[in-house]
Design an enzyme around this catalytic site. Structure first.
Site, PDB file in Angstrom:
ATOM      1  N   GLY A  13       0.816  -1.253  -0.032  1.00 42.71           N
ATOM      2  CA  GLY A  13       0.052   0.067   0.037  1.00 42.71           C
ATOM      3  C   GLY A  13       0.928   1.204   0.129  1.00 42.71           C
ATOM      4  O   GLY A  13       1.990   1.382  -0.190  1.00 42.71           O
ATOM      5  N   TYR A 144     -14.635   4.784   9.304  1.00 41.45           N
ATOM      6  CA  TYR A 144     -13.373   4.634   9.312  1.00 41.45           C
ATOM      7  C   TYR A 144     -12.614   5.216  10.881  1.00 41.45           C
ATOM      8  O   TYR A 144     -11.842   4.798  11.568  1.00 41.45           O
ATOM      9  CB  TYR A 144     -12.502   5.549   8.143  1.00 41.45           C
ATOM     10  CG  TYR A 144     -11.149   5.508   8.185  1.00 41.45           C
ATOM     11  CD1 TYR A 144     -10.299   4.675   8.124  1.00 41.45           C
ATOM     12  CD2 TYR A 144     -10.577   6.707   8.475  1.00 41.45           C
ATOM     13  CE1 TYR A 144      -8.874   4.580   7.915  1.00 41.45           C
ATOM     14  CE2 TYR A 144      -9.140   7.104   8.334  1.00 41.45           C
ATOM     15  CZ  TYR A 144      -8.295   5.845   8.040  1.00 41.45           C
ATOM     16  OH  TYR A 144      -6.833   6.223   8.211  1.00 41.45           O
TER      17      TYR A 144
HETATM   18  P1  NAD Z   1      -3.385   1.500   1.441  1.00 44.61           P
HETATM   19  O1  NAD Z   1      -4.863   1.411   1.217  1.00 44.61           O
HETATM   20  O2  NAD Z   1      -2.761   2.252   0.406  1.00 44.61           O
HETATM   21  O3  NAD Z   1      -2.616   0.111   1.801  1.00 44.61           O
HETATM   22  C1  NAD Z   1      -3.249  -0.692   2.609  1.00 44.61           C
HETATM   23  C2  NAD Z   1      -3.006  -2.131   2.136  1.00 44.61           C
HETATM   24  O4  NAD Z   1      -3.349  -3.202   2.882  1.00 44.61           O
HETATM   25  C3  NAD Z   1      -3.255  -2.420   0.563  1.00 44.61           C
HETATM   26  O5  NAD Z   1      -1.879  -2.651  -0.035  1.00 44.61           O
HETATM   27  C4  NAD Z   1      -4.271  -3.511   0.744  1.00 44.61           C
HETATM   28  O6  NAD Z   1      -4.119  -4.722  -0.421  1.00 44.61           O
HETATM   29  C5  NAD Z   1      -3.724  -4.322   1.889  1.00 44.61           C
HETATM   30  N1  NAD Z   1      -4.755  -5.033   2.591  1.00 44.61           N
HETATM   31  C6  NAD Z   1      -6.344  -4.920   2.202  1.00 44.61           C
HETATM   32  N2  NAD Z   1      -6.940  -5.785   2.933  1.00 44.61           N
HETATM   33  C7  NAD Z   1      -5.864  -6.614   3.308  1.00 44.61           C
HETATM   34  C8  NAD Z   1      -6.035  -8.045   4.398  1.00 44.61           C
HETATM   35  N3  NAD Z   1      -7.478  -8.363   4.515  1.00 44.61           N
HETATM   36  N4  NAD Z   1      -4.789  -8.706   4.647  1.00 44.61           N
HETATM   37  C9  NAD Z   1      -3.533  -8.082   4.212  1.00 44.61           C
HETATM   38  N5  NAD Z   1      -3.457  -6.971   3.400  1.00 44.61           N
HETATM   39  C10 NAD Z   1      -4.474  -6.343   3.128  1.00 44.61           C
HETATM   40  O7  NAD Z   1      -3.368   2.237   2.866  1.00 44.61           O
HETATM   41  P2  NAD Z   1      -2.313   3.171   3.540  1.00 44.61           P
HETATM   42  O8  NAD Z   1      -2.455   4.590   2.993  1.00 44.61           O
HETATM   43  O9  NAD Z   1      -0.917   2.662   3.101  1.00 44.61           O
HETATM   44  O10 NAD Z   1      -2.733   3.041   4.896  1.00 44.61           O
HETATM   45  C11 NAD Z   1      -1.983   2.130   5.948  1.00 44.61           C
HETATM   46  C12 NAD Z   1      -2.278   2.615   7.218  1.00 44.61           C
HETATM   47  O11 NAD Z   1      -1.962   3.786   7.574  1.00 44.61           O
HETATM   48  C13 NAD Z   1      -3.993   2.201   7.308  1.00 44.61           C
HETATM   49  O12 NAD Z   1      -4.304   1.692   8.581  1.00 44.61           O
HETATM   50  C14 NAD Z   1      -4.517   3.709   7.305  1.00 44.61           C
HETATM   51  O13 NAD Z   1      -5.693   3.763   7.985  1.00 44.61           O
HETATM   52  C15 NAD Z   1      -3.364   4.537   8.115  1.00 44.61           C
HETATM   53  N6  NAD Z   1      -3.589   5.901   7.466  1.00 44.61           N
HETATM   54  C16 NAD Z   1      -3.086   6.329   6.417  1.00 44.61           C
HETATM   55  C17 NAD Z   1      -3.212   7.882   6.098  1.00 44.61           C
HETATM   56  C18 NAD Z   1      -2.771   8.151   4.685  1.00 44.61           C
HETATM   57  O14 NAD Z   1      -2.860   9.256   4.390  1.00 44.61           O
HETATM   58  N7  NAD Z   1      -2.492   7.145   3.732  1.00 44.61           N
HETATM   59  C19 NAD Z   1      -3.429   8.584   7.120  1.00 44.61           C
HETATM   60  C20 NAD Z   1      -3.982   8.155   8.242  1.00 44.61           C
HETATM   61  C21 NAD Z   1      -3.853   6.687   8.459  1.00 44.61           C
HETATM   62  N1  SER Z   2      -5.632  10.124   4.837  1.00 45.68           N
HETATM   63  C1  SER Z   2      -6.559   9.351   5.423  1.00 45.68           C
HETATM   64  C2  SER Z   2      -7.733   9.282   4.842  1.00 45.68           C
HETATM   65  O1  SER Z   2      -8.351  10.435   4.290  1.00 45.68           O
HETATM   66  C3  SER Z   2      -6.722   9.877   6.814  1.00 45.68           C
HETATM   67  O2  SER Z   2      -6.685   9.105   7.604  1.00 45.68           O
HETATM   68  O3  SER Z   2      -8.557   8.637   4.731  1.00 45.68           O
END
Ligand code: NAD
Ligand code: SER
Length: 312
Positions: A13, A144
Site C-alpha cells: 500500500g 473509518y
Molecule cells: P493502502 O490502502 O494504500 O494500503 C493498505 C494495504 O493493505 C493495501 O496494499 C491492501 O491490499 C492491503 N490489505 C487490505 N486488506 C488486507 C487484508 N485482509 N490482508 C492483508 N492486506 C490487506 O493504505 P495506506 O494509506 O498505506 O494506509 C496504511 C495504514 O495507515 C492504514 O491503517 C491507514 O488507516 C493508516 N493511515 C493512512 C493515512 C494516509 O494518508 N495514507 C492517514 C492516516 C492513517
Molecule cells: N488520509 C486518510 C484518509 O483520508 C486519513 O486517515 O482517509
C-alpha cells in the site's frame, strides 16, 4: 541492536512500500518480511522476502509469525475514510478484526513490538478545529474514524492488560509519489500533482478553503521509525499519538503548484468527501509526541511540492 524479524502487513500500500524499504535499510533486507493480500508492489520486488497473506485469516497469520520467527509486526492493512463510507460493514470488519488478530498473536507469541496507525479521522465535528489537542472531545462521524478510535482503545487495553508493546500514531493526510493512495479523503493532495503534470488542470473534490492536516511521506516514515525506536519508558500515550507537519487548503496547494507550472488551473466540484473533511480538524497539536520521543517534521508545503513535482 537486538536481532529483530519484522512482518509488514499491507506492504504493497501507500505507506507499506516506503516503510518496508526504510525498515529493510535499518534491519537488513532478509529481516523484513513484506506481506499483502494483493501482489507484491513493483518497488519491493527483489529487495527482500514477500508472502501473500490475508490478515483476516488468523490461523495462517499465526503460522507465518511462528514459521518466520517474527518479533515485530507493522499492521497497515485497512480500509480508509472515503472507501469505508461505501462499505461500512467491510471497513469495520477489516479494521477491527485485523487489529484484534494481530494483537492476540502478539500476546500469545510474546512479540517485542507492534505498530498500528490510527488517523486524524478519530476527531469529529465537536473536536477543536485548530491545533486539536492530544486529549479532547472525540466523536468521529465516519466508520473509518469509529474503527480507528475503537482500535486505539484496543491497543491501550492490550498494553495495560497483557503488556503488549503496541505503539501508534494518528497520521494526518499523507502525500507521496512512490505508491498510489488507497481511498482517503486527503487523496486530492496527491491527485492534484498527477493531474497538474498530465493535464495542467485538476477538478478538486473538496472546496477551495478546506484546510486539513497533512504530511509528506518521508516525515511520516521518520515519525514511525522514531516512535518504534524510542525506549518504552518514553511512551506515555498507549492509545495513539497526534503528529503534525503542515496544514493547507486546495487553493493554497494549487497556488504552490502554479509556481512550478504557471498555466495550471483548478476548479472545485465537492462531493461526499467534503462532509468527511469538514468533520476533521484543520490542524493538530502534537506537543506530546514532540516532548515524549523528540518528533519533528522537515517538509513544509513548498519543499514537499517541489519534491513531488521533481519525482513524479
Ligand atoms: P493502502 O490502502 O494504500 O494500503 C493498505 C494495504 O493493505 C493495501 O496494499 C491492501 O491490499 C492491503 N490489505 C487490505 N486488506 C488486507 C487484508 N485482509 N490482508 C492483508 N492486506 C490487506 O493504505 P495506506 O494509506 O498505506 O494506509 C496504511 C495504514 O495507515 C492504514 O491503517 C491507514 O488507516 C493508516 N493511515 C493512512 C493515512 C494516509 O494518508 N495514507 C492517514 C492516516 C492513517
Ligand atoms: N488520509 C486518510 C484518509 O483520508 C486519513 O486517515 O482517509
Amino acid at each position: 541492536m537486538a536481532k529483530e524479524k519484522i512482518l509488514v502487513i499491507g506492504a504493497s500500500g501507500q505507506i507499506g512500500v516506503e516503510l518496508t524499504l526504510a525498515l529493510r535499510k535499518i534491519y537488513g533486507n532478509a529481516n523484513v518480511v513484506a506481506s499483502d493480500l494483493r501482489e507484491e508492489n513493483e518497488l519491493l520486488k527483489g529487495s527482500g522476502p514477500y508472502v501473500s497473506l490475508d490478515v483476516m485469516n488468523k490461523e495462517m497469520l499465526h503460522v507465518q509469525v511462528i514459521r518466520q520467527n517474527i518479533t515485530q509486526i507493522y499492521l497497515l492493512a485497512a480500509i480508509l475514510s472515503a472507501t469505508g463510507e461505501k462499505n461500512p460493514g467491510l471497513a469495520w470488519h477489516l479494521n477491527m478484526q485485523g487489529l484484534l488478530n494481530v494483537l492476540d498473536i502478539a500476546r500469545e507469541e510474546k512479540l517485542n513490538k507492534v505498530y498500528w496507525p490510527s488517523s486524524i479521522a478519530v476527531f469529529g465535528p465537536t473536536s477543536p478545529k485548530k491545533n486539536c489537542p492530544q486529549q479532547t472531545i472525540i466523536e468521529p462521524i465516519t466508520v473509518y474514524g469509529i474503527s480507528k478510535y475503537a482500535g486505539e482503545f484496543w491497543c491501550n487495553y492490550f498494553h495495560q492488560r497483557y503488556g503488549v508493546d503496541v505503539r501508534s500514531i494518528r497520521y494526518p493526510g499523507l502525500i507521496s509519489y512512490k505508491s498510489a493512495p488507497g481511498g482517503g479523503t486527503t487523496d486530492y493532495a496527491i491527485e492534484i500533482f498527477h493531474e497538474a503534470l498530465e493535464h495542467k488542470h485538476y477538478k478538486c473534490f473538496l472546496k477551495e478553503d478546506t484546510y486539513l492536516p497533512m504530511m509528506y511521506m518521508p516525515d511520516a516514515i521518520s515519525a514511525t521509525i522514531r516512535l518504534m525506536e524510542a525506549p518504552a519508558e518514553k511512551i506515555s500515550v498507549r492509545t495513539s499519538y497526534n503528529v503534525s507537519a503542515i496544514s493547507f487548503s486546495p487553493k493554497e496547494i494549487a497556488a504552490e503548484i502554479k509556481k512550478h507550472i504557471p498555466d495550471f488551473t483548478i476548479n472545485y466540484s465537492p462531493d461526499y468527501r467534503q462532509a468527511i473533511a469538514d468533520s476533521w480538524p484543520q490542524s493538530i497539536d502534537d506537543s506530546v509526541a514532540r516532548n515524549d520521543w523528540g518528533w519533528k517534521h522537515e517538509y513544509d508545503l513548498s519543499a514537499m511540492s517541489a519534491d513531488m513535482l521533481q519525482n513524479l
